[in-house]
Design a protein around this motif. Structure first.
Motif, mmCIF file in Angstrom:
data_model
loop_
_atom_site.group_PDB
_atom_site.id
_atom_site.type_symbol
_atom_site.label_atom_id
_atom_site.label_comp_id
_atom_site.label_asym_id
_atom_site.label_seq_id
_atom_site.Cartn_x
_atom_site.Cartn_y
_atom_site.Cartn_z
ATOM 1 N N ASN A 74 1.978 -0.374 -11.289
ATOM 2 C CA ASN A 74 3.014 -1.105 -12.031
ATOM 3 C C ASN A 74 4.059 -1.718 -11.107
ATOM 4 O O ASN A 74 4.532 -2.834 -11.344
ATOM 5 C CB ASN A 74 3.686 -0.182 -13.050
ATOM 6 C CG ASN A 74 2.780 0.159 -14.204
ATOM 7 O OD1 ASN A 74 1.865 -0.581 -14.545
ATOM 8 N ND2 ASN A 74 3.023 1.310 -14.812
ATOM 9 N N ILE A 75 4.434 -1.002 -10.047
ATOM 10 C CA ILE A 75 5.413 -1.522 -9.090
ATOM 11 C C ILE A 75 4.870 -2.773 -8.408
ATOM 12 O O ILE A 75 5.562 -3.791 -8.306
ATOM 13 C CB ILE A 75 5.773 -0.442 -8.051
ATOM 14 C CG1 ILE A 75 6.614 0.655 -8.712
ATOM 15 C CG2 ILE A 75 6.494 -1.052 -6.852
ATOM 16 C CD1 ILE A 75 6.761 1.908 -7.870
ATOM 17 N N ILE A 76 3.641 -2.708 -7.932
ATOM 18 C CA ILE A 76 3.053 -3.858 -7.231
ATOM 19 C C ILE A 76 2.896 -5.036 -8.182
ATOM 20 O O ILE A 76 3.185 -6.181 -7.824
ATOM 21 C CB ILE A 76 1.726 -3.475 -6.552
ATOM 22 C CG1 ILE A 76 1.990 -2.434 -5.450
ATOM 23 C CG2 ILE A 76 1.016 -4.708 -5.991
ATOM 24 C CD1 ILE A 76 0.752 -1.766 -4.901
ATOM 25 N N ARG A 77 2.460 -4.777 -9.402
ATOM 26 C CA ARG A 77 2.350 -5.853 -10.393
ATOM 27 C C ARG A 77 3.712 -6.504 -10.632
ATOM 28 O O ARG A 77 3.838 -7.727 -10.660
ATOM 29 C CB ARG A 77 1.765 -5.324 -11.699
ATOM 30 C CG ARG A 77 0.284 -4.996 -11.625
ATOM 31 C CD ARG A 77 -0.251 -4.420 -12.948
ATOM 32 N NE ARG A 77 -1.587 -3.897 -12.772
ATOM 33 C CZ ARG A 77 -2.697 -4.639 -12.740
ATOM 34 N NH1 ARG A 77 -2.619 -5.942 -12.891
ATOM 35 N NH2 ARG A 77 -3.879 -4.074 -12.571
ATOM 36 N N GLY A 78 4.738 -5.682 -10.797
ATOM 37 C CA GLY A 78 6.076 -6.214 -11.039
ATOM 38 C C GLY A 78 6.639 -6.972 -9.853
ATOM 39 O O GLY A 78 7.225 -8.049 -10.005
ATOM 40 N N ALA A 79 6.457 -6.430 -8.655
ATOM 41 C CA ALA A 79 6.995 -7.065 -7.455
ATOM 42 C C ALA A 79 6.263 -8.351 -7.090
ATOM 43 O O ALA A 79 6.789 -9.169 -6.335
ATOM 44 C CB ALA A 79 6.931 -6.084 -6.279
ATOM 45 N N SER A 80 5.063 -8.537 -7.622
ATOM 46 C CA SER A 80 4.268 -9.730 -7.298
ATOM 47 C C SER A 80 4.150 -10.679 -8.489
ATOM 48 O O SER A 80 3.262 -11.528 -8.514
ATOM 49 C CB SER A 80 2.871 -9.326 -6.826
ATOM 50 O OG SER A 80 2.130 -8.740 -7.888
ATOM 51 N N ASP A 81 5.024 -10.517 -9.483
ATOM 52 C CA ASP A 81 4.974 -11.353 -10.693
ATOM 53 C C ASP A 81 3.601 -11.316 -11.354
ATOM 54 O O ASP A 81 3.108 -12.326 -11.856
ATOM 55 C CB ASP A 81 5.382 -12.798 -10.379
ATOM 56 C CG ASP A 81 6.808 -12.890 -9.865
ATOM 57 O OD1 ASP A 81 7.677 -12.138 -10.362
ATOM 58 O OD2 ASP A 81 7.055 -13.709 -8.956
ATOM 59 N N GLY A 82 2.955 -10.153 -11.310
ATOM 60 C CA GLY A 82 1.664 -9.980 -11.957
ATOM 61 C C GLY A 82 0.469 -10.434 -11.153
ATOM 62 O O GLY A 82 -0.661 -10.357 -11.629
ATOM 63 N N ASN A 83 0.691 -10.887 -9.926
ATOM 64 C CA ASN A 83 -0.420 -11.392 -9.117
ATOM 65 C C ASN A 83 -1.149 -10.314 -8.325
ATOM 66 O O ASN A 83 -2.222 -10.547 -7.792
ATOM 67 C CB ASN A 83 0.086 -12.468 -8.150
ATOM 68 C CG ASN A 83 0.569 -13.683 -8.891
ATOM 69 O OD1 ASN A 83 -0.082 -14.159 -9.812
ATOM 70 N ND2 ASN A 83 1.738 -14.175 -8.516
ATOM 71 N N GLY A 84 -0.567 -9.126 -8.219
ATOM 72 C CA GLY A 84 -1.171 -8.061 -7.448
ATOM 73 C C GLY A 84 -1.329 -6.796 -8.268
ATOM 74 O O GLY A 84 -0.902 -6.731 -9.423
ATOM 75 N N SER A 85 -1.922 -5.787 -7.663
ATOM 76 C CA SER A 85 -2.122 -4.491 -8.311
ATOM 77 C C SER A 85 -2.260 -3.438 -7.219
ATOM 78 O O SER A 85 -2.135 -3.738 -6.026
ATOM 79 C CB SER A 85 -3.390 -4.509 -9.171
ATOM 80 O OG SER A 85 -4.551 -4.493 -8.344
ATOM 81 N N ILE A 86 -2.561 -2.223 -7.618
ATOM 82 C CA ILE A 86 -2.765 -1.158 -6.635
ATOM 83 C C ILE A 86 -3.904 -1.502 -5.669
ATOM 84 O O ILE A 86 -3.943 -1.019 -4.550
ATOM 85 C CB ILE A 86 -3.002 0.205 -7.319
ATOM 86 C CG1 ILE A 86 -2.804 1.327 -6.305
ATOM 87 C CG2 ILE A 86 -4.367 0.248 -8.005
ATOM 88 C CD1 ILE A 86 -2.593 2.683 -6.892
ATOM 89 N N HIS A 87 -4.784 -2.383 -6.073
ATOM 90 C CA HIS A 87 -5.904 -2.764 -5.213
ATOM 91 C C HIS A 87 -5.481 -3.702 -4.092
ATOM 92 O O HIS A 87 -6.302 -4.053 -3.242
ATOM 93 C CB HIS A 87 -7.048 -3.325 -6.050
ATOM 94 C CG HIS A 87 -7.592 -2.263 -6.968
ATOM 95 N ND1 HIS A 87 -8.346 -1.206 -6.514
ATOM 96 C CD2 HIS A 87 -7.432 -2.066 -8.284
ATOM 97 C CE1 HIS A 87 -8.637 -0.406 -7.520
ATOM 98 N NE2 HIS A 87 -8.090 -0.909 -8.604
ATOM 99 N N ASN A 88 -4.193 -4.072 -4.055
ATOM 100 C CA ASN A 88 -3.639 -4.830 -2.940
ATOM 101 C C ASN A 88 -2.974 -3.917 -1.917
ATOM 102 O O ASN A 88 -2.442 -4.383 -0.918
ATOM 103 C CB ASN A 88 -2.629 -5.872 -3.434
ATOM 104 C CG ASN A 88 -3.293 -6.968 -4.220
ATOM 105 O OD1 ASN A 88 -3.430 -6.866 -5.431
ATOM 106 N ND2 ASN A 88 -3.724 -8.010 -3.543
ATOM 107 N N LEU A 89 -2.994 -2.616 -2.164
ATOM 108 C CA LEU A 89 -2.423 -1.636 -1.242
ATOM 109 C C LEU A 89 -3.245 -1.645 0.041
ATOM 110 O O LEU A 89 -4.466 -1.504 0.004
ATOM 111 C CB LEU A 89 -2.471 -0.261 -1.903
ATOM 112 C CG LEU A 89 -1.496 0.811 -1.447
ATOM 113 C CD1 LEU A 89 -0.059 0.391 -1.686
ATOM 114 C CD2 LEU A 89 -1.790 2.104 -2.181
ATOM 115 N N ILE A 90 -2.587 -1.839 1.185
ATOM 116 C CA ILE A 90 -3.320 -1.854 2.452
ATOM 117 C C ILE A 90 -3.117 -0.584 3.253
ATOM 118 O O ILE A 90 -3.917 -0.252 4.118
ATOM 119 C CB ILE A 90 -2.955 -3.075 3.334
ATOM 120 C CG1 ILE A 90 -1.475 -3.057 3.705
ATOM 121 C CG2 ILE A 90 -3.357 -4.361 2.655
ATOM 122 C CD1 ILE A 90 -1.115 -4.006 4.813
ATOM 123 N N ASP A 91 -2.018 0.132 2.983
ATOM 124 C CA ASP A 91 -1.715 1.340 3.742
ATOM 125 C C ASP A 91 -0.985 2.307 2.831
ATOM 126 O O ASP A 91 -0.139 1.892 2.032
ATOM 127 C CB ASP A 91 -0.830 0.990 4.945
ATOM 128 C CG ASP A 91 -0.561 2.187 5.833
ATOM 129 O OD1 ASP A 91 -1.521 2.884 6.202
ATOM 130 O OD2 ASP A 91 0.613 2.422 6.162
#
Length: 148
Positions: A74-91
């Motif tokens: 949810n944090i990544i989705r919010g911080a990326s205006d819905g363009n990302g998700s946990i699957h964008n986690l690199i580290d």
């Protein structure tokens, strides 16, 4: 990006069988991406309760890990205006207060989200004496990239 929303996985021995551990040794990402640094997240819910922490019982690392990974998504989705998700986690860094007791349960929940080394973020798991609240047995922090 090649193959995965969080860049390209690197494995020293890419021909070795995957085994139970699902994270690569490194990830490479293009420089034209937006980077989000996720603070240490515990299983604290919006109402102030702690998921997986029932009064008088040993905290449930599986429930806490599941909750944390959902919150990070949810944090990544919010911080990326819905363009990302946990699957964008690199580290990611996982902190456990009881490594021997809880590593397997945390890892089981991790593997439900990240189905292979090729899509999982690079990861370290560290045993710690305490976390900020005695009901917390696991905390996760991480870095995500979302294409620009």
């Amino acid at each position: 990006m090649t193959g995965s929303p969080n860049g390209q996985a690197f494995l020293l021995n890419s021909d070795a069988p995957e085994g139970p551990t699902r994270f690569p040794q490194a990830r490479s990402v293009p420089s034209n991406s937006r980077t989000t640094y996720v603070s240490g997240i515990a299983s604290l819910l919006p109402d102030g309760t702690v998921a997986g922490a029932e009064e008088g019982q040993i905290p449930d690392v599986r429930k806490q890990t599941e909750t944390i990974l959902g919150t990070i998504d949810n944090i990544i989705r919010g911080a990326s205006d819905g363009n990302g998700s946990i699957h964008n986690l690199i580290d990611a860094v996982v902190y456990l207060t009881e490594m021997e007791r809880d590593y397997a349960g945390m890892h089981e929940e991790w593997n439900k989200v990240f189905k292979s080394q090729m899509v999982a973020p690079a990861r370290a798991t560290i045993g710690v004496k305490n976390l900020p609240d005695p009901r917390f047995v696991v905390e996760v922090k991480g870095v995500a990239i979302v294409p620009g």
